[in-house]
Motif scaffolding. Structure first.
Motif: not given
Length: 198
Positions: A60-71
């Motif tokens: 879930e942490y990864m999903r949120i981070v990748y959604d907001i900051f994809p790169s």
């Protein structure tokens, strides 16, 4: 240029036998019992393990981070001495990490293998923070190497917390000394690590 401490995050997952035990939270899977059909006996509940809960939190942490900051924000996952992904963009996705977790499997309640101890995991996390990301590799002279470690484990006392903190500090100091002495290897000498303990 100094990148923020959250440019690089390393998750360290505890895969010791303790995490094979139940967290007393059931998994919803019995669809028939919800229809309340007479004469059907409800299926026995299936309980999540502590390992499952930790993996869900990490995902879930990864999903949120990748959604907001994809790169811009990069995440590595470590369990014991194993790293499940790299700093390259192709490794920065949840599916890649989950495939790695599926290959190593859940904790074994009878395992006495020390390969998944937190000391190994934390030391390995420091090594990983010393590895340059693609952005850092492009400009090793000006980008400061910062990162954070998120450790998902269980401790019984403050003394154990201090012991883990000392493990991180010792590994960090050793790698920074090596980096400072590696004048002949610019790629390594600019890659000292600082940590943000969570």
């Amino acid at each position: 240029m100094s990148y923020p401490v959250d440019h690089k995050t390393v998750f360290v997952l505890d895969r010791s036998p303790l995490f094979a035990s139940s967290c007393n939270q059931s998994i919803e899977y019995d669809v028939l019992s919800k229809t309340r059909t007479p004469g059907i006996i409800p299926a026995a509940p299936i309980m999540k393990s502590l390992w499952t809960c930790n993996v869900e939190v990490m995902a879930e942490y990864m999903r949120i981070v990748y959604d907001i900051f994809p790169s811009k924000k990069l995440i590595r996952v470590v369990t014991g001495s194993q790293s499940l992904n790299g700093w390259t963009q192709k490794d920065q996705n949840i599916q890649h990490v989950m495939l790695g977790l599926g290959q190593i499997g859940p904790p074994n309640t009878t395992s006495k293998d020390d390969d998944y101890s937190m000391m190994h995991g934390l030391s390995h996390a420091i090594e990983i923070l010393c590895e340059p990301t693609e952005i850092q590799a492009e400009d090793m002279d000006t980008i400061q190497n910062n990162g954070r470690i998120i450790c998902l484990t269980s401790v019984k006392s403050e003394a154990q917390v201090r012991m883990l903190e000392e493990c991180v500090t010792d590994a960090l100091n050793q790698h920074n000394k090596l980096a400072a002495a590696s004048d002949s290897n610019p790629a390594y000498s600019h890659n000292t690590a600082s940590d943000n303990w969570k």
